[in-house]
Design a protein around this motif. Structure first.
Motif, PDB file in Angstrom:
ATOM      1  N   GLY A  59      41.570  39.528  32.548  1.00 46.09           N
ATOM      2  CA  GLY A  59      41.069  40.900  32.593  1.00 46.09           C
ATOM      3  C   GLY A  59      40.279  41.253  31.353  1.00 46.09           C
ATOM      4  O   GLY A  59      40.089  40.417  30.471  1.00 46.09           O
ATOM      5  N   SER A  74      41.832  50.026  31.408  1.00 44.47           N
ATOM      6  CA  SER A  74      42.127  49.368  32.674  1.00 44.47           C
ATOM      7  C   SER A  74      43.321  48.420  32.614  1.00 44.47           C
ATOM      8  O   SER A  74      44.271  48.547  33.391  1.00 44.47           O
ATOM      9  N   ASP A 248      32.489  38.871  31.943  1.00 44.22           N
ATOM     10  CA  ASP A 248      32.807  38.644  33.349  1.00 44.22           C
ATOM     11  C   ASP A 248      32.513  37.206  33.736  1.00 44.22           C
ATOM     12  O   ASP A 248      33.252  36.585  34.500  1.00 44.22           O
ATOM     13  N   TYR A 264      40.738  39.955  37.538  1.00 45.95           N
ATOM     14  CA  TYR A 264      40.836  41.370  37.817  1.00 45.95           C
ATOM     15  C   TYR A 264      39.522  42.057  37.467  1.00 45.95           C
ATOM     16  O   TYR A 264      38.894  41.728  36.509  1.00 45.95           O
ATOM     17  N   SER A 265      39.136  43.033  38.249  1.00 46.80           N
ATOM     18  CA  SER A 265      37.884  43.780  38.072  1.00 46.80           C
ATOM     19  C   SER A 265      36.653  42.895  37.875  1.00 46.80           C
ATOM     20  O   SER A 265      35.985  42.978  36.858  1.00 46.80           O
ATOM     21  N   TYR A 381      29.311  49.482  35.321  1.00 48.84           N
ATOM     22  CA  TYR A 381      29.873  49.875  36.620  1.00 48.84           C
ATOM     23  C   TYR A 381      28.813  49.904  37.725  1.00 48.84           C
ATOM     24  O   TYR A 381      29.033  50.506  38.764  1.00 48.84           O
ATOM     25  N   SER A 427      37.654  56.793  39.901  1.00 48.96           N
ATOM     26  CA  SER A 427      38.597  55.978  40.651  1.00 48.96           C
ATOM     27  C   SER A 427      39.279  56.881  41.671  1.00 48.96           C
ATOM     28  O   SER A 427      39.302  58.106  41.536  1.00 48.96           O
ATOM     29  N   TRP A 498      39.596  42.338  43.876  1.00 46.45           N
ATOM     30  CA  TRP A 498      39.805  41.337  42.827  1.00 46.45           C
ATOM     31  C   TRP A 498      39.753  39.972  43.492  1.00 46.45           C
ATOM     32  O   TRP A 498      39.827  39.849  44.696  1.00 46.45           O
ATOM     33  N   TRP A 513      44.226  51.915  44.167  1.00 49.31           N
ATOM     34  CA  TRP A 513      44.096  50.952  43.083  1.00 49.31           C
ATOM     35  C   TRP A 513      45.367  50.839  42.272  1.00 49.31           C
ATOM     36  O   TRP A 513      45.334  50.734  41.043  1.00 49.31           O
TER      37      TRP A 513
END
Lengths: 524, 314
Positions: A59, A74, A248, A264-265, A381, A427, A498, A513
């Motif tokens: 993450g 997060s 990422d 995750y994410s 985002y 969210s 995910w 979530w």
């Protein structure tokens, strides 16, 4: 001249290559995938779940605190779900599972909420869970010195009474049919009374299925199975390791190589990367999270409803879905309730994509030659993708959008709610909570500065309305008003997503979530 | 010599004071403030006020600066906003990790580059020379993050022989799993290679043309001995300067490589502290890295003087 220098260079290079290969060979003895054996002698769960193993999750490294009322980052939130419990747990099917509360009674006027608390529950530090802890936590959450963003959700609590060690009553100043929603959020996790709050910045003591063994900020967190967890038989995993990596791309590579089990994410764009990988699954569920365009209803040109409606008609939702969600999103209707929610009003039509109609409305508003606007956004985002998609879809309507990219780290302070036309994201939250946060007059997060007394009154009424059908009618009217007044434009809802290895089971994608590891297990 | 060192250390101290003033000023006037950044959209007036009180942000800037720099002089670098741990402790661990990577990279890159430089220098303008030169130019022209990702794709994702990230797993050290150091080292090497190579090659060519070397060759001394006895020593001097001047970068400047490979060194700590707006930590890391570069240069100058008796330090 005969030069035998050709011997020297290659010799050096050969020696080095040999050295490198030796290190690689030695290193490769340890496989890059660490397979954890499952304990054969352990019993199985009710549906064949295997016990044991370590779940490794990659993450983002942002960290602020693990103190429940102040949870923001997060991965802090994800760790909190595993280490703390609340009074109830909201399951993916939207039901409420009794957690630290075993049952509850609600008075007819929806103001008195009495909870029976679970007995023989111990915090990770040995203290027994009692009513005094509940009183402590919910007094703290509304304390202005603590400064919790969830304080507003509990501002209706006039009094918390510990009737005895295992019974607690919340007395509300106004009826609230949705009080359980508030109790299920991550800010309402329970910590033991008397704990040194300082230790909760980088540590956690709760009643959850896992204990926080070690936490090195920005690097990793190791969680171990809580052997004294009150829910017999849970959790299945022995250990959970969170590994924090900023990029990422790095997280994706690590997942593909098998060094972690869950990413995750991930970014939406990464879906293409894993499509062809048979061992990796994208777990997705449509949610109430979204990205949107915000128009300041008090500043020109958006103080004119005609302009806002024109912008609405100039929005190509399909294009936005393709551009930002690769088609995986759910089309939205300019308010925070997704089509999957029972309160979604199917009779309120979604504005079509009609550039000619938009142009006509603009002319009515006095803009004969179209209109020029600045749209502020940032490169995070996927908000800049949204901006570009809107710009493209709005052009045929004569709306000329100038996109301004602002720095990410100061966006929420300097841009959002400062400029008349910005991008934003949220969210997912239950409808009552969402409406109270975004559309109620004068509240802190009412980003469009929308003020509609009729909506405020209906919302207050709906909060206290126990009958679902009556509530639906009220929410339907509110949605109608929001689509008509168009303070915000929401193109699509975002799927919760995910990536995980196909042997990771028991973590259900949750529309709100909420990431529960209680029932997670490894099928290998 | 001692006087030289003392004078240099004095100058370094002044330099670092300027650096500290600069970083303090920049972070104080940076747009947005720590409280807002930490809370982002969850910021409430109460939350902001609480953080501001907790961290004494109401004191005038010069008081905060003197407080900080005085502490550093005493060895107290303060506490990280977010990690709530002494900064010295955090940096110490990360510095150790970076040092290990630096040594590893050094041990791989230097002999390879020097060897290739000698190879190219004794046979200038041949195919070998051209091949080596072009390869090194490509290495230095391609940005580190591109090289790094390509290496990951090749060795980790496709061939599965090396790990795709250099995470220092809980309970391990970089030395207990040395394979995590290989890809970052290779990435660094592609950059470092060209610098060292070109310097070595040029000085080897120059030395090969001197009278004493020509005499040695004409006398029938095997090339192997010519190189080891004469060329190496004399050609290495400028090379060592290059190597030593990159020393600071190797330890403190590997921001991109460390972040890409998720290797928890001092460079990655710098990025983390910026992203999370941990201002005291950021200031500490910048000051530390500045010190590394400064002392690295001093070490370079001293080693140069030690090796070349003709050089006198003044």
């Amino acid at each position: 001249m005969r030069s035998r220098a050709w011997r020297v260079g290659p010799l050096l290079v050969a020696a080095l290559t040999l050295g490198l290969l030796t290190v690689v060979a030695c290193g490769s003895d340890e496989p890059t995938t660490t397979a954890e054996p499952t304990a054969i002698s352990e019993p199985m769960g009710p549906d064949g779940q295997k016990y044991g193993g370590t779940l490794r999750i990659a993450g983002t490294p942002t960290h602020i605190t693990l103190d429940p009322p102040l949870l923001t980052a997060s991965m802090d939130v994800e760790i909190a779900w595993a280490v703390y419990d609340g009074l109830v747990r909201r399951m993916p099917d939207m039901s409420y599972k009794p957690t630290l509360a075993t049952s509850w009674d609600i008075s007819d006027d929806l103001t008195q909420w009495t909870f029976q608390l679970r007995r023989d529950v111990k915090f990770h530090n040995g203290k027994e869970f009692k009513a005094e802890d509940v009183v402590y936590n919910f007094t703290r959450i509304v304390d202005p010195d603590v400064g919790s963003p969830a304080a507003d959700q509990f501002s209706g609590v006039e009094n918390i009474v510990a009737i005895d060690d295992y019974t607690v009553r919340f007395e509300l100043s106004r009826p609230n049919a949705f009080f359980l929603d508030a109790l299920a959020v991550y800010h309402a996790r329970i910590i033991p009374k008397g704990i040194d709050i300082e230790t909760l910045t980088n540590g956690a003591v709760g009643t959850g299925p896992f204990t926080l063994e070690e936490y090195v900020v920005g690097e990793f967190a190791t969680l171990k199975r809580n052997p004294n967890y009150w829910d017999e038989g849970l959790p299945y995993l022995d250990e959970v390791t969170f590994l924090f990596m900023a990029e990422d791309a790095s997280r994706l590579q690590v997942l593909k190589a098998g060094d972690v089990d869950v990413e995750y994410s991930p970014a939406m764009t990464s879906i293409n990367e894993i499509e062809n990988d048979p061992g990796i699954v994208a777990t997705m569920v449509s949610s109430a999270s979204y990205q949107n365009l915000v128009m300041n209803t008090t500043k020109p040109p958006f103080d004119d409803k005609l302009v806002r409606n024109a912008f609405q008609l100039a929005t190509d939702r399909e294009l936005i879905n393709q551009a930002t969600m690769f088609g995986y999103g759910t089309i939205a209707n300019d308010h925070a309730i997704p089509p999957t929610d029972p309160l979604y009003a199917t009779d309120v039509a979604i504005p079509p994509y009609d550039p000619a109609g938009a142009r006509a409305l603009l002319e009515l508003a006095g803009y004969m030659n179209g209109i020029d606007v600045d749209l502020h956004t940032m490169a995070r985002y996927g908000l800049d993708d949204l901006a570009v998609a809107f710009k493209e879809s709005a052009e045929p309507a004569g709306i000329r959008v100038n996109i301004i990219r602002d720095p990410e780290d100061t966006y929420w302070g300097d841009v959002w709610m400062q400029y008349p036309f910005v991008t934003s994201n949220w969210s997912g939250r239950p409808p009552v909570v969402a409406f109270g946060l975004y559309y109620k007059s004068g509240v802190a997060w009412n980003e469009s500065f929308y003020s509609n007394p009729e909506l405020d009154a209906l919302l207050a009424q709906a909060e206290g309305e126990p009958d679902l059908e009556a509530r639906k009618v009220m929410f339907s009217r509110m949605q109608e008003m929001l689509v008509d007044d168009a303070p915000v434009i929401i193109g699509t809802f975002q799927p919760v997503m995910w990536f995980n290895r196909d042997y990771v089971k028991g973590i259900e994608a949750h529309p709100l979530w909420m990431f529960y590891l209680h029932e997670a297990w490894l099928d290998k | 010599m001692i006087r030289y060192v003392a004078r240099r250390v004095g100058l370094i101290t002044i330099t670092l004071l300027v650096v500290s003033l600069a970083i303090f000023t920049i972070t104080e006037v940076l747009p947005g403030d720590v409280a807002q950044m930490m809370l982002k959209e969850s910021a409430t007036p109460e939350g902001l006020a609480r953080i501001r009180k907790e961290l004494n942000l109401d004191r005038p800037a010069y008081v905060r600066y003197l407080d900080w720099i005085g502490g550093v002089a005493r060895g107290d670098w303060g506490e990280s906003y977010i990690q709530k741990k002494p900064i010295a402790e955090i940096m110490g661990r990360r510095l150790w990790h970076s040092a290990i990577l630096a040594v590893f990279a050094f041990v791989i890159a230097v002999p390879t580059a020097v060897g290739a430089g000698i190879l190219a220098g004794v046979r200038p303008d041949t195919k070998v020379d051209r091949l080596v030169s072009i390869t090194s130019m490509v290495g230095i022209s391609v940005p580190e993050f591109v090289t790094g990702i390509l290496l990951i794709l090749l060795f980790a994702t496709t061939l599965h022989i090396l790990p795709p990230s250099s995470l220092i797993l809980p309970g391990t050290t970089p030395l207990s799993r040395p394979q995590i150091l290989i890809l970052p080292t290779l990435t660094i090497t592609t950059v470092l290679f060209a610098y060292i190579l070109r310097m070595t090659r040029a000085s080897v060519i120059e030395v090969m043309q001197t009278d004493y070397v020509r005499t040695a060759i004409l006398k029938g001394l095997p090339m192997r001995l010519v190189i080891s006895r004469y060329v190496l020593r004399n050609a290495m001097l400028p090379t060592i300067t290059i190597i030593a001047s990159n020393f600071g970068w190797l330890i403190g400047g590997l921001i991109i490589v460390e972040t890409l490979f998720a290797y928890h060194g001092i460079g990655e700590l710098l990025i983390w502290s910026i992203r999370n707006r941990d201002i005291p930590l950021l200031e500490g890391v910048v000051l530390l890295v500045g010190g590394i570069y400064a002392f690295g240069n001093l070490a370079a100058d001293l080693s140069y003087a030690a090796l070349d008796p003709r050089v006198r330090l003044t």
